[in-house]
Design a protein around this motif. Structure first.
Motif, PDB file in Angstrom:
ATOM      1  N   TYR A 127       3.858   2.514   0.876  1.00  0.00           N
ATOM      2  CA  TYR A 127       2.779   2.606  -0.113  1.00  0.00           C
ATOM      3  C   TYR A 127       2.704   3.969  -0.782  1.00  0.00           C
ATOM      4  N   THR A 128       3.204   5.010  -0.144  1.00  0.00           N
ATOM      5  CA  THR A 128       3.095   6.356  -0.722  1.00  0.00           C
ATOM      6  C   THR A 128       4.375   6.809  -1.420  1.00  0.00           C
ATOM      7  N   ARG A 129       5.545   6.519  -0.826  1.00  0.00           N
ATOM      8  CA  ARG A 129       6.805   7.005  -1.388  1.00  0.00           C
ATOM      9  C   ARG A 129       7.431   6.034  -2.373  1.00  0.00           C
ATOM     10  N   PHE A 130       7.215   4.729  -2.185  1.00  0.00           N
ATOM     11  CA  PHE A 130       7.845   3.730  -3.064  1.00  0.00           C
ATOM     12  C   PHE A 130       6.865   3.169  -4.089  1.00  0.00           C
ATOM     13  N   LEU A 131       5.672   2.803  -3.650  1.00  0.00           N
ATOM     14  CA  LEU A 131       4.705   2.223  -4.577  1.00  0.00           C
ATOM     15  C   LEU A 131       3.807   3.281  -5.219  1.00  0.00           C
ATOM     16  N   HIS A 132       3.652   4.426  -4.576  1.00  0.00           N
ATOM     17  CA  HIS A 132       2.852   5.543  -5.107  1.00  0.00           C
ATOM     18  C   HIS A 132       1.431   5.099  -5.488  1.00  0.00           C
ATOM     19  N   VAL A 133       0.767   4.447  -4.565  1.00  0.00           N
ATOM     20  CA  VAL A 133      -0.578   3.947  -4.838  1.00  0.00           C
ATOM     21  C   VAL A 133      -1.657   4.738  -4.107  1.00  0.00           C
ATOM     22  N   GLN A 134      -1.288   5.851  -3.458  1.00  0.00           N
ATOM     23  CA  GLN A 134      -2.305   6.634  -2.773  1.00  0.00           C
ATOM     24  C   GLN A 134      -3.346   7.155  -3.762  1.00  0.00           C
ATOM     25  N   ASP A 135      -4.580   7.212  -3.309  1.00  0.00           N
ATOM     26  CA  ASP A 135      -5.718   7.633  -4.136  1.00  0.00           C
ATOM     27  C   ASP A 135      -5.914   6.729  -5.351  1.00  0.00           C
ATOM     28  N   THR A 136      -5.636   5.445  -5.186  1.00  0.00           N
ATOM     29  CA  THR A 136      -5.948   4.448  -6.214  1.00  0.00           C
ATOM     30  C   THR A 136      -6.575   3.240  -5.528  1.00  0.00           C
ATOM     31  N   LEU A 137      -7.233   2.418  -6.319  1.00  0.00           N
ATOM     32  CA  LEU A 137      -7.842   1.213  -5.760  1.00  0.00           C
ATOM     33  C   LEU A 137      -6.786   0.217  -5.284  1.00  0.00           C
ATOM     34  N   LEU A 138      -5.579   0.300  -5.842  1.00  0.00           N
ATOM     35  CA  LEU A 138      -4.512  -0.587  -5.380  1.00  0.00           C
ATOM     36  C   LEU A 138      -4.191  -0.350  -3.912  1.00  0.00           C
ATOM     37  N   ALA A 139      -4.373   0.879  -3.454  1.00  0.00           N
ATOM     38  CA  ALA A 139      -4.117   1.187  -2.046  1.00  0.00           C
ATOM     39  C   ALA A 139      -5.075   0.441  -1.131  1.00  0.00           C
ATOM     40  N   LEU A 140      -6.260   0.102  -1.640  1.00  0.00           N
ATOM     41  CA  LEU A 140      -7.232  -0.641  -0.845  1.00  0.00           C
ATOM     42  C   LEU A 140      -7.045  -2.150  -0.974  1.00  0.00           C
ATOM     43  N   ILE A 141      -6.339  -2.591  -2.029  1.00  0.00           N
ATOM     44  CA  ILE A 141      -6.186  -4.027  -2.293  1.00  0.00           C
ATOM     45  C   ILE A 141      -4.881  -4.575  -1.723  1.00  0.00           C
ATOM     46  N   LEU A 142      -3.778  -3.890  -1.966  1.00  0.00           N
ATOM     47  CA  LEU A 142      -2.456  -4.432  -1.633  1.00  0.00           C
ATOM     48  C   LEU A 142      -2.253  -4.735  -0.149  1.00  0.00           C
ATOM     49  N   PRO A 143      -2.666  -3.880   0.792  1.00  0.00           N
ATOM     50  CA  PRO A 143      -2.360  -4.165   2.201  1.00  0.00           C
ATOM     51  C   PRO A 143      -2.957  -5.456   2.733  1.00  0.00           C
ATOM     52  N   GLY A 144      -4.033  -5.944   2.147  1.00  0.00           N
ATOM     53  CA  GLY A 144      -4.674  -7.148   2.678  1.00  0.00           C
ATOM     54  C   GLY A 144      -4.426  -8.406   1.882  1.00  0.00           C
ATOM     55  N   LEU A 145      -3.454  -8.369   0.974  1.00  0.00           N
ATOM     56  CA  LEU A 145      -3.261  -9.514   0.078  1.00  0.00           C
ATOM     57  C   LEU A 145      -2.712 -10.753   0.783  1.00  0.00           C
ATOM     58  N   LEU A 146      -1.856 -10.582   1.759  1.00  0.00           N
ATOM     59  CA  LEU A 146      -1.162 -11.733   2.332  1.00  0.00           C
ATOM     60  C   LEU A 146      -1.195 -11.672   3.849  1.00  0.00           C
ATOM     61  N   SER A 147      -1.536 -12.793   4.463  1.00  0.00           N
ATOM     62  CA  SER A 147      -1.568 -12.926   5.922  1.00  0.00           C
ATOM     63  C   SER A 147      -0.803 -14.188   6.308  1.00  0.00           C
TER      64      SER A 147
END
Length: 292
Positions: A127-147
């Motif tokens: 999430y930090t080196r490839f997607l670069h979503v740190q300090d964005t709302l995407l960082a709070l959304i993406l990890p819980g999208l799929l179970s």
């Protein structure tokens, strides 16, 4: 005759069970409006010995941050739940189709993720080196999208509850896979969608660890993380006060009442959402979990 004898016992049992579910909420409320010294002296009580709103006053001083965190959490929860339901239902519908050529391989891949994970460090690096979503709302959304668990519940629902003849009829009438999915599958899947939606709402709403790992901007703190941080700050101030006034007066922070007040602040929206989904919850969970 048997029903007439049984019904009163069932009513009494369910009434007692409902009361047992309500009592903890009432206890949390009473502790949140109790004096900290009374809590230390008498413990938890179902009615406060003396009503004290200092815990809520403590939170009101930070009301601007709490309101902002509420907005962040509501936005993340709504967007995350909608996106998660769409992705989960699409994958589950794909896995439920017997004519899908890679059905077994994809199903094993989803099942594998339920048993093993890459670990915290690879998760963080992705999430930090490839997607670069740190300090964005995407960082709070993406990890819980799929179970994977939710995918299998929904897949079983599609397999057991939607007759293949209905899909065949749609194909004969010329409906595409997208038209079948949006016009037939989703309208018939309200019970399982509401059930998985409730699971996802609770997961997003109670998530504080993701903010701890990825968010350093105070404007993007989630509600749970902000409340947890507020409690930690209060505990720190209490430890400093204990050291500074150890030989003189005893300065007490209302830690226990603050903790319960935070619980009341955080749980409110979930209590309002659950009654609207309750009628779908049991049906969606049982049909989606038991293979007929």
């Amino acid at each position: 005759m048997l029903n007439k004898r049984t019904n009163p016992f069932i009513i009494v049992f369910l009434s007692l069970f409902s009361l047992a579910c309500v009592i903890p909420f009432w206890l949390v409320l009473t502790v949140s409006i109790s004096n900290e010294n009374d809590i230390a002296s008498y413990g938890y009580r179902f009615w406060p010995k003396k009503i004290d709103l200092v815990a809520y006053q403590y939170l009101i001083h930070d009301s601007a941050n709490i309101i902002r965190a509420y907005g962040v959490t509501i936005f993340v929860t709504v967007v995350g739940v909608v996106a998660s339901l769409f992705i989960t239902s699409a994958m589950a519908y794909t896995l439920s189709r017997i004519d899908f050529p890679f059905r077994n391989a994809l199903g094993f891949y989803v099942f594998f993720t339920m048993l093993f994970s890459g670990g915290l460090l690879p998760w963080y690096l992705v999430y930090t080196r490839f997607l670069h979503v740190q300090d964005t709302l995407l960082a709070l959304i993406l990890p819980g999208l799929l179970s994977g668990f939710n995918v299998f519940i929904m897949r079983t629902f599609f397999t057991n509850s939607i007759p293949p003849s209905l899909l065949d009829s749609a194909q004969i009438d010329g409906a595409s896979e997208y038209r079948t999915y949006f016009s037939i599958i989703l309208p018939l899947s309200l019970p399982v969608m509401a059930t998985i939606g409730l699971f996802t709402v609770v997961s997003y709403w109670n998530d504080w660890f993701t903010s701890l790992v990825f968010i350093s901007n105070e404007n993007l703190y989630s509600l749970q993380y902000l409340l947890n941080k507020t409690l930690m700050n209060a505990a720190f101030l209490q430890s400093i006060a204990d050291k500074a006034y150890s030989n003189t007066a005893n300065v007490t922070q209302p830690l226990e009442s603050i903790r319960m007040a935070m619980a009341m602040v955080a749980i409110g929206p979930l209590v309002l959402v659950f009654p609207f989904l309750q009628k779908y919850f049991v049906k969606g969970l049982t049909v989606g979990a038991v293979k007929g």
